[in-house]
Design a protein around this motif. Structure first.
Motif, mmCIF file in Angstrom:
data_model
loop_
_atom_site.group_PDB
_atom_site.id
_atom_site.type_symbol
_atom_site.label_atom_id
_atom_site.label_comp_id
_atom_site.label_asym_id
_atom_site.label_seq_id
_atom_site.Cartn_x
_atom_site.Cartn_y
_atom_site.Cartn_z
ATOM 1 N N TYR A 133 -39.692 -22.794 30.979
ATOM 2 C CA TYR A 133 -38.689 -22.890 29.850
ATOM 3 C C TYR A 133 -38.428 -21.688 29.560
ATOM 4 O O TYR A 133 -39.026 -20.285 29.498
ATOM 5 C CB TYR A 133 -39.688 -23.407 28.637
ATOM 6 N N ALA A 166 -35.851 -19.799 26.092
ATOM 7 C CA ALA A 166 -35.302 -19.975 24.938
ATOM 8 C C ALA A 166 -33.871 -20.143 24.889
ATOM 9 O O ALA A 166 -33.259 -21.013 24.266
ATOM 10 C CB ALA A 166 -35.998 -19.236 24.072
ATOM 11 N N ARG A 213 -31.618 -20.341 27.626
ATOM 12 C CA ARG A 213 -31.102 -21.405 28.631
ATOM 13 C C ARG A 213 -31.067 -22.831 28.233
ATOM 14 O O ARG A 213 -30.401 -23.603 28.419
ATOM 15 C CB ARG A 213 -31.811 -21.353 30.216
ATOM 16 N N GLY A 214 -32.225 -23.078 27.365
ATOM 17 C CA GLY A 214 -32.459 -24.231 26.855
ATOM 18 C C GLY A 214 -32.862 -25.205 27.954
ATOM 19 O O GLY A 214 -33.259 -25.243 28.963
ATOM 20 N N GLY A 215 -32.470 -26.461 27.564
ATOM 21 C CA GLY A 215 -32.641 -27.632 28.618
ATOM 22 C C GLY A 215 -34.248 -27.825 28.687
ATOM 23 O O GLY A 215 -35.124 -27.298 28.157
ATOM 24 N N PRO A 216 -34.630 -28.981 29.405
ATOM 25 C CA PRO A 216 -36.066 -29.666 29.257
ATOM 26 C C PRO A 216 -37.092 -28.421 30.195
ATOM 27 O O PRO A 216 -36.759 -27.775 31.049
ATOM 28 C CB PRO A 216 -36.335 -30.693 30.003
#
Lengths: 316, 476
Positions: free
Chosen positions: A65, A67, A69-72
């Motif tokens: 993960y 923070a 870039r986001g996404g799952p």
């Protein structure tokens, strides 16, 4: 018909808890409910602010993960942990941190105990001296870092100016590999020696006077009294102070950030400073979480070993 | 009636308590997971409208975020004085953070998908990261409809707004734009006319020998002063400048190759010049100097030749901050400002920043931000900004007497525009610049040999670019 009040109270605690609710209190509001109602805000706060972030960081540490870039978050197993534990960069920071912790805490312990010992032997002005010695501890580390940065400046700083007036040469306190780490240790020692001093002073004050009186009657030397009475009685308390300081020093960030930014190069980059870079320069949140978790685990394991030693010392 | 037999200890069924705690944690975790997935759906920069939506008549604060330096304060004063004439309900607030926190302050808010600023002022190299993460608006259509792009040097427009990065000196007219120029900047050479003469050195080698002689002739004054710190982009820009002047390249953007390009013969020569020829001419302990420290050395008469960003040089002419004279004229009798000397090339570093629109700002604020940008890029406003101490980007403003007469270094900027070269504008920029900063700083302060430092930079930066798609363990 009301419940009968027990005529014989054989256990005060039990009798108190067995008493019926006071008149006027709702019968639905039992002791248990009341206790839960009072403790739940604090518990919820603790869960939300401490326990959940820790568990969330644990979960993120097994993902890739980021923070920003986001996404799952994709599950990567133990890859973050493997990368950290096999990284030469991390080993270098761990060594820097170790040197720093050992150097700073040892110096603070010797100085703090010495100052406390000297203060404890004074009869006049003890309170004023103690208060004055505590001032550095009350300052924010960022403020301390800033003014020491000015004082240690090679060109304009007061330290080099004083050395110059003594006929000594200029020292590059913050820009040379060896002096930069020593400067960090000195500044941290300036700020946190009073903490050790305070705890040691509490220990020294608690040593029973009659032991010294007995030693005097036996004509024991000063060194013998210190070695056989003072030190053994203050030692466990001093070790607790050392534990607190070591944990604090292990997660040093602010002084490094202000004084050296980890430089020259990365020679004063501690583990905490490195985690900051991993977390906020590249926003590798998963790796940074694993890094943070490993640091917590190290502190917990070392603390447990230390506490066991402390308990053994007490038993002996 | 029965009451539980207890002895002061709270009776809470353990199993229930554990279940309740677990339920709370699971619920919170699910909620947090949900938030993350929503954020992911927004990846990619959202588009700004081509036409400015209707503006609010209610009081509105238009917030910027920048680092703390004189242009930030000049911008707030200028905008509140001039923009308020047209939009009296709007107050402009330029929030500032220390330079070292600038990137973090913006991108941690971007990470939260909520910003307390409407216009982030990004360094040109931050654009890639912000665009890839969908943090700023795509303003291509807005620019096409509202901005006269022909009024700018194409590279200036590209450097502060285009992504993917433009080729040095050019603009790709088909590429998307995400920002507009706010403040142009480059390095100026500041030299002591009273110590080395009125004519500035023309080549890099000449500059070094002049500085050497000046240092020998003037005890207590160092030959050179330049950025060496390992924070922000200080030491990295210094090396990149020397690298450019000696004909080196930072990378090959087409193949994304750094190792073998940065540390080729030209790159090695540049590092040798920087560490072995320039560093010995600097003051002792200057290994952590950045903008303020270089200015302090110049203002106190402690340097023969210095290099600094033009936008940060205004204070040098303030008699209150200088020991070189009691009036601006007296200071200017001693200080000269010139474009950087050339050697194998005449490249200079591109500085300055652009304005962008936060994707997480309220719609009314986004509309106001677009209106502000359109207003700011007007020719008359660009000239006023120049007169107020700003560095404009429009060619007509750069050539105007308002700009050229506003400061002795403004002509330096105008002459430097065709010579500019930028760093890498990629999402991995923050890590690339940190690697370069720490290694150049190590070489300058004797913690690494120059060749080893350059090879480490090339290898580590290549590792960052190559591992951008890696799963797990990134960032170390």
């Amino acid at each position: 018909m009301s419940d009968p009040v027990p005529s014989v109270i054989d256990h005060p605690g039990r009798a108190a808890s067995a008493a019926p609710p006071a008149p006027g209190r709702s019968s639905r509001l039992s002791d248990r409910l009341l206790a839960v109602a009072f403790t739940s805000p604090a518990l919820l706060l603790l869960l939300a602010m401490s326990v959940f972030p820790l568990l969330w960081a644990l979960y993120l540490s097994f993902t890739d993960y980021s923070a920003t870039r986001g996404g799952p978050a994709a599950f990567v197993g133990l890859e973050n942990y493997t990368a950290i534990l096999t990284s030469a960069q991390v080993r270098l920071r761990a060594l820097t941190t170790l040197i720093y912790v050992v150097g700073a805490v040892a110096l603070q312990t010797v100085l703090g105990f010495s100052i406390a010992y000297l203060i404890s032997r004074r009869t006049h002005g003890r309170g004023l001296l103690t208060t004055l010695f505590l001032v550095p501890m009350m300052l924010s580390p960022v403020v301390v870092g800033l003014f020491w940065r000015f004082m240690l400046d090679a060109q304009f700083g007061v330290i080099n100016s004083m050395l110059g007036s003594l006929g000594l040469g200029q020292v590059e306190w913050l820009t040379r590999q060896r002096t930069a780490l020593i400067s960090l240790i000195v500044v941290d020692t300036w700020q946190w020696t009073p903490f050790i001093m305070l705890i040691a002073l509490a220990g020294l004050t608690a040593v029973p006077k009659y032991l010294y009186e007995a030693a005097s009657i036996d004509r024991a030397s000063e060194w013998f009294r210190f070695r056989t009475i003072t030190l053994p009685l203050v030692w466990p308390l001093l070790l607790i102070a050392v534990l607190f300081r070591a944990i604090e020093a292990f997660r040093l960030f602010d002084l490094v950030y202000i004084l050296t930014s980890g430089g020259p190069g990365v020679s004063t980059e501690t583990l905490s400073f490195h985690v900051y870079k991993v977390a906020f320069l590249g926003f590798n949140t998963g790796t940074a979480s694993a890094y943070g978790i490993l640091m917590v685990v190290i502190v917990i394991v070392l603390t447990q070993l230390y506490l066991r030693y402390l308990n053994k010392l007490k038993e002996d | 009636m029965r009451y539980p037999q207890r002895t002061g200890r709270l009776y809470v069924p353990r199993r229930k308590a554990r279940l309740a705690t677990a339920a709370v944690l699971v619920a919170t975790t699910l909620a947090a997971c949900g938030g993350g997935q929503d954020g992911g759906a927004e990846a990619g920069a959202p588009k700004a409208p081509a036409t400015i939506p209707e503006l609010t008549k209610d009081p509105l604060t238009l917030s910027f975020i920048w680092f703390d330096w004189p242009p930030a304060h000049a911008l707030e004063d200028f905008a509140n004085a001039e923009y308020a004439k047209e939009r009296s309900n709007v107050t402009v607030k330029v929030n500032t953070v220390p330079n070292a926190n600038w990137h973090d302050a913006m991108f941690t808010q971007f990470a939260a998908r909520k910003t307390d600023f409407d216009i982030p002022i990004l360094d040109s190299q931050h654009i890639g990261e912000a665009v890839t993460n969908g943090n700023i608006l795509d303003i291509t259509d807005f620019v096409q409809k509202n901005i006269d792009v022909k009024a700018y040097n194409p590279y200036l427009l590209a450097a502060y707004g285009q992504f993917p990065q433009a080729e040095t000196g050019k603009r790709d007219e088909n590429a998307k734009l995400y920002g507009l120029p706010l403040l142009g900047d480059t390095w100026t050479m500041i030299y002591r006319k009273d110590l080395i003469g009125d004519k500035p050195p023309q080549t890099w080698d000449e500059m070094i020998s002049v500085a050497e002689k000046c240092q020998a002739d003037n005890p207590g004054v160092s030959g050179l002063a330049f950025h060496q710190a390992n924070g922000s982009d200080a030491a990295a820009v210094t090396y990149n400048t020397v690298n450019g002047v000696y004909g080196g390249n930072l990378w090959d953007p087409k193949t994304r190759k750094i190792d073998g390009v940065l540390n080729d013969a030209a790159g090695q020569e540049a590092m040798e010049v920087l560490v072995n020829k320039m560093k010995p001419l600097t003051a002792k302990g200057s290994g952590n100097w950045f903008i303020d420290e270089v200015n302090a050395a110049v203002a106190q008469g402690k340097a023969c030749i210095a290099f600094n960003w033009i936008a940060a040089s205004g204070g040098l002419l303030d008699p209150k901050q200088s020991t070189l004279g009691t009036t601006r004229e007296q200071i200017l009798d001693k200080l000269g400002f010139a474009t950087l000397p050339s050697q194998k090339t005449n490249l200079v570093p591109l500085g300055g920043m652009g304005m962008h629109v936060s994707a997480y700002s309220a719609k009314a604020n986004q509309a106001e931000a677009l209106n502000f940008m359109k207003w700011f890029e007007r020719p008359d406003i660009q000239k006023k900004w120049a007169a107020a101490g700003g560095v404009p980007a429009r060619t007509d403003a750069l050539e105007s007497p308002e700009f050229l007469n506003a400061g002795p270094f403004n002509k330096v900027y105008a002459d430097s525009v065709p010579r500019m070269r930028d760093m890498w504008n990629v999402p991995e920029y923050a890590r690339l610049v940190d690697i370069e900063n720490t290694n150049v700083n190590a070489a300058l302060n004797g913690a690494k040999q120059p060749k080893a430092a350059l090879d480490d930079i090339a290898r580590e930066q290549q590792g960052v670019l190559d591992s951008s798609g890696r799963k797990g363990g990134g960032g170390l």
